[in-house]
Write a protein that holds these residues in place. Structure first.
Motif, short mmCIF file in Angstrom:
data_model
loop_
_atom_site.label_atom_id
_atom_site.label_comp_id
_atom_site.label_asym_id
_atom_site.label_seq_id
_atom_site.Cartn_x
_atom_site.Cartn_y
_atom_site.Cartn_z
N LEU A 54 0.84 -1.20 0.00
CA LEU A 54 0.00 0.00 0.00
C LEU A 54 0.88 1.24 0.00
O LEU A 54 1.89 1.29 0.72
CB LEU A 54 -0.90 0.01 1.24
CG LEU A 54 -1.80 -1.22 1.41
CD1 LEU A 54 -2.54 -1.15 2.74
CD2 LEU A 54 -2.79 -1.33 0.25
N VAL A 55 0.50 2.21 -0.79
CA VAL A 55 1.28 3.45 -0.87
C VAL A 55 0.42 4.58 -0.30
O VAL A 55 -0.76 4.70 -0.64
CB VAL A 55 1.70 3.76 -2.33
CG1 VAL A 55 2.55 5.02 -2.38
CG2 VAL A 55 2.47 2.57 -2.91
N THR A 56 1.04 5.36 0.56
CA THR A 56 0.32 6.43 1.26
C THR A 56 1.04 7.76 1.10
O THR A 56 2.20 7.82 0.70
CB THR A 56 0.23 6.10 2.76
OG1 THR A 56 1.56 6.07 3.30
CG2 THR A 56 -0.46 4.78 3.02
N ARG A 57 0.29 8.80 1.45
CA ARG A 57 0.83 10.16 1.44
C ARG A 57 0.78 10.67 2.88
O ARG A 57 -0.24 10.57 3.55
CB ARG A 57 -0.01 11.05 0.53
CG ARG A 57 0.46 12.49 0.47
CD ARG A 57 -0.39 13.33 -0.48
NE ARG A 57 -0.01 13.08 -1.87
CZ ARG A 57 -0.76 12.44 -2.77
NH1 ARG A 57 -1.94 11.99 -2.47
NH2 ARG A 57 -0.33 12.28 -4.00
N LYS A 78 -1.82 4.15 13.30
CA LYS A 78 -0.56 3.44 13.57
C LYS A 78 0.48 3.77 12.49
O LYS A 78 1.65 3.96 12.79
CB LYS A 78 -0.79 1.93 13.61
CG LYS A 78 -1.54 1.44 14.83
CD LYS A 78 -1.73 -0.07 14.73
CE LYS A 78 -2.53 -0.63 15.89
NZ LYS A 78 -2.75 -2.09 15.74
N ALA A 79 0.03 3.83 11.25
CA ALA A 79 0.92 4.13 10.13
C ALA A 79 1.53 5.52 10.29
O ALA A 79 2.73 5.72 10.08
CB ALA A 79 0.18 4.01 8.80
N ALA A 80 0.70 6.48 10.67
CA ALA A 80 1.19 7.86 10.87
C ALA A 80 2.20 7.88 12.01
O ALA A 80 3.28 8.46 11.88
CB ALA A 80 0.02 8.80 11.16
N ARG A 81 1.86 7.23 13.10
CA ARG A 81 2.75 7.22 14.27
C ARG A 81 4.11 6.60 13.94
O ARG A 81 5.14 7.18 14.21
CB ARG A 81 2.06 6.46 15.42
CG ARG A 81 2.66 6.69 16.77
CD ARG A 81 1.85 6.10 17.94
NE ARG A 81 0.99 4.98 17.60
CZ ARG A 81 -0.34 5.01 17.62
NH1 ARG A 81 -0.99 6.09 17.94
NH2 ARG A 81 -1.05 3.94 17.30
N MET A 90 -4.26 7.10 2.13
CA MET A 90 -3.96 6.29 0.96
C MET A 90 -3.89 7.20 -0.28
O MET A 90 -4.64 8.15 -0.37
CB MET A 90 -5.08 5.24 0.74
CG MET A 90 -5.23 4.26 1.88
SD MET A 90 -3.79 3.21 2.12
CE MET A 90 -3.72 2.38 0.55
N ILE A 91 -2.98 6.87 -1.20
CA ILE A 91 -2.97 7.61 -2.46
C ILE A 91 -4.14 7.14 -3.30
O ILE A 91 -4.69 6.06 -3.07
CB ILE A 91 -1.64 7.45 -3.24
CG1 ILE A 91 -1.43 5.99 -3.67
CG2 ILE A 91 -0.48 8.01 -2.45
CD1 ILE A 91 -0.33 5.81 -4.69
N ILE A 99 3.50 7.37 -9.28
CA ILE A 99 4.29 7.41 -8.06
C ILE A 99 5.24 6.22 -7.96
O ILE A 99 6.39 6.37 -7.55
CB ILE A 99 3.36 7.49 -6.82
CG1 ILE A 99 2.64 8.85 -6.82
CG2 ILE A 99 4.15 7.30 -5.52
CD1 ILE A 99 1.49 8.94 -5.84
N THR A 100 4.76 5.03 -8.34
CA THR A 100 5.55 3.81 -8.11
C THR A 100 6.18 3.21 -9.36
O THR A 100 7.17 2.50 -9.27
CB THR A 100 4.67 2.71 -7.48
OG1 THR A 100 3.69 2.28 -8.44
CG2 THR A 100 4.01 3.20 -6.21
#
Length: 162
Positions: A54-57, A78-81, A90-91, A99-100
């Motif tokens: 998973l790709v996030t911003r 949790k991901a942010a932390r 999520m993008i 992006i990828t």
């Protein structure tokens, strides 16, 4: 019927150049169901050992990669932390290729256009080998999770919702 030879993907070439041993598995993917649970079913393996990318911003438009079991959901808090962000999202699906360098349903944590900070769900460490996308729909790489972490600079963390 002879099985067609799997063409090497960028992810496989990077593993080859790193001198890492891996296996490949292929399956018939379904354009209408690109889920990892479907992939696990087609491969005849438990969804617990098949991981999705998973790709996030995050803050400041920075990108982060999360590798989690296919049947689980990413816990955005949790991901942010773990990534040191105030907020992670999520993008959009339309952004994946730009992006990828990969398409939806074929996004590998190895060999993206740019190496983004990568986090791997800690449950991966419970298994000798895990499955994840080879960078092409219908093709999986089977690799020791510690080696995935070494090649991606990945950090193991608690990432999923309960």
């Amino acid at each position: 019927m002879a099985k067609e030879k799997i063409q090497k993907t960028n992810a496989m070439r990077l593993l080859d150049s790193a001198g890492l041993d891996y296996e490949m598995a292929s399956y018939d993917y379904d354009e209408s169901d690109l889920s990892g649970v479907h992939a696990a079913s087609e491969l005849g393996v438990s969804p617990e050992i098949v991981f999705k990318t998973l790709v996030t911003r995050g803050d400041g438009n920075a990108f982060f990669v999360f590798v989690i079991p296919v049947a689980e959901s990413l816990d955005l808090k949790k991901a942010a932390r773990v990534s040191g962000n105030k907020k992670i999202e999520m993008i959009h699906v339309k952004e994946i290729l730009d992006i990828t360098g990969y398409i939806r349903g074929g996004c590998s944590p190895i060999g993206m256009k740019i190496e983004y900070p990568t986090y791997i769900d800690e449950t991966a460490q419970l298994y000798e080998k895990i499955y994840f996308s080879a960078g092409k729909r219908g093709v999986q790489i089977i690799l020791d999770p510690e080696e995935l972490a070494s090649v991606t600079g990945g950090i193991f963390a608690d990432l999923t919702e309960y």
